[in-house]
Design a protein around this motif. Structure first.
Motif, PDB file in Angstrom:
ATOM      1  N   ALA A  33       0.835  -1.201   0.000  1.00  0.00           N
ATOM      2  CA  ALA A  33       0.000   0.000   0.000  1.00  0.00           C
ATOM      3  C   ALA A  33       0.875   1.259   0.000  1.00  0.00           C
ATOM      4  O   ALA A  33       0.575   2.222  -0.704  1.00  0.00           O
ATOM      5  CB  ALA A  33      -0.921   0.000   1.208  1.00  0.00           C
ATOM      6  N   LYS A  34       1.954   1.238   0.773  1.00  0.00           N
ATOM      7  CA  LYS A  34       2.861   2.391   0.804  1.00  0.00           C
ATOM      8  C   LYS A  34       3.546   2.599  -0.539  1.00  0.00           C
ATOM      9  O   LYS A  34       3.667   3.724  -1.011  1.00  0.00           O
ATOM     10  CB  LYS A  34       3.901   2.215   1.906  1.00  0.00           C
ATOM     11  CG  LYS A  34       3.341   2.399   3.294  1.00  0.00           C
ATOM     12  CD  LYS A  34       4.404   2.212   4.340  1.00  0.00           C
ATOM     13  CE  LYS A  34       3.805   2.318   5.731  1.00  0.00           C
ATOM     14  NZ  LYS A  34       4.799   2.088   6.783  1.00  0.00           N
ATOM     15  N   LEU A  35       3.997   1.499  -1.146  1.00  0.00           N
ATOM     16  CA  LEU A  35       4.645   1.609  -2.454  1.00  0.00           C
ATOM     17  C   LEU A  35       3.671   2.113  -3.510  1.00  0.00           C
ATOM     18  O   LEU A  35       4.034   2.918  -4.366  1.00  0.00           O
ATOM     19  CB  LEU A  35       5.230   0.266  -2.869  1.00  0.00           C
ATOM     20  CG  LEU A  35       6.484  -0.169  -2.125  1.00  0.00           C
ATOM     21  CD1 LEU A  35       6.896  -1.569  -2.553  1.00  0.00           C
ATOM     22  CD2 LEU A  35       7.615   0.807  -2.349  1.00  0.00           C
ATOM     23  N   GLU A  45       1.852   9.254  -6.003  1.00  0.00           N
ATOM     24  CA  GLU A  45       2.308  10.615  -5.706  1.00  0.00           C
ATOM     25  C   GLU A  45       3.414  11.044  -6.677  1.00  0.00           C
ATOM     26  O   GLU A  45       3.439  12.189  -7.127  1.00  0.00           O
ATOM     27  CB  GLU A  45       2.814  10.703  -4.262  1.00  0.00           C
ATOM     28  CG  GLU A  45       1.727  10.581  -3.220  1.00  0.00           C
ATOM     29  CD  GLU A  45       0.766  11.741  -3.241  1.00  0.00           C
ATOM     30  OE1 GLU A  45       1.164  12.867  -3.570  1.00  0.00           O
ATOM     31  OE2 GLU A  45      -0.419  11.515  -2.931  1.00  0.00           O
ATOM     32  N   THR A  46       4.321  10.124  -7.002  1.00  0.00           N
ATOM     33  CA  THR A  46       5.387  10.433  -7.947  1.00  0.00           C
ATOM     34  C   THR A  46       4.813  10.716  -9.326  1.00  0.00           C
ATOM     35  O   THR A  46       5.231  11.662 -10.005  1.00  0.00           O
ATOM     36  CB  THR A  46       6.391   9.271  -8.011  1.00  0.00           C
ATOM     37  OG1 THR A  46       6.894   9.029  -6.695  1.00  0.00           O
ATOM     38  CG2 THR A  46       7.534   9.593  -8.946  1.00  0.00           C
ATOM     39  N   GLU A  47       3.845   9.899  -9.734  1.00  0.00           N
ATOM     40  CA  GLU A  47       3.213  10.120 -11.033  1.00  0.00           C
ATOM     41  C   GLU A  47       2.496  11.465 -11.073  1.00  0.00           C
ATOM     42  O   GLU A  47       2.584  12.197 -12.066  1.00  0.00           O
ATOM     43  CB  GLU A  47       2.215   8.997 -11.313  1.00  0.00           C
ATOM     44  CG  GLU A  47       1.538   9.119 -12.647  1.00  0.00           C
ATOM     45  CD  GLU A  47       0.507   8.028 -12.881  1.00  0.00           C
ATOM     46  OE1 GLU A  47      -0.042   8.012 -13.994  1.00  0.00           O
ATOM     47  OE2 GLU A  47       0.251   7.229 -11.975  1.00  0.00           O
ATOM     48  N   ALA A  48       1.830  11.831  -9.986  1.00  0.00           N
ATOM     49  CA  ALA A  48       1.139  13.115  -9.929  1.00  0.00           C
ATOM     50  C   ALA A  48       2.135  14.274  -9.969  1.00  0.00           C
ATOM     51  O   ALA A  48       1.893  15.283 -10.635  1.00  0.00           O
ATOM     52  CB  ALA A  48       0.287  13.195  -8.669  1.00  0.00           C
TER      53      ALA A  48
END
Length: 66
Positions: free
Chosen positions: A23-25, A31-34
């Motif tokens: 879930a964290k990954l 978030e990185t994609e956003a």
């Protein structure tokens, strides 16, 4: 079908921290994609300058004298 469900149910009970890590990954990936998406839209000049700088360094490194 029921054998597969039993296998999955048994596997889910073995390591509870694994689902938390997944879930964290997944959250980090979203978030990185956003962030990258926002930078691509909001800062195209930054990306252009970064790509030019990296290209300059690679060209200098590959074509320069040793």
């Amino acid at each position: 079908m029921s054998a597969d469900l039993e296998r999955l149910r048994g596997g889910a009970d073995t390591c509870p921290c694994r689902s938390g890590l997944a879930a964290k990954l997944s959250r980090v990936a979203r978030e990185t994609e956003a962030l990258v998406s926002d930078l691509m839209v909001d800062q195209p000049l930054l990306w252009l300058l970064t790509a030019s700088f990296i290209g300059f360094l690679l060209g200098k490194r590959l074509l320069g004298k040793n």
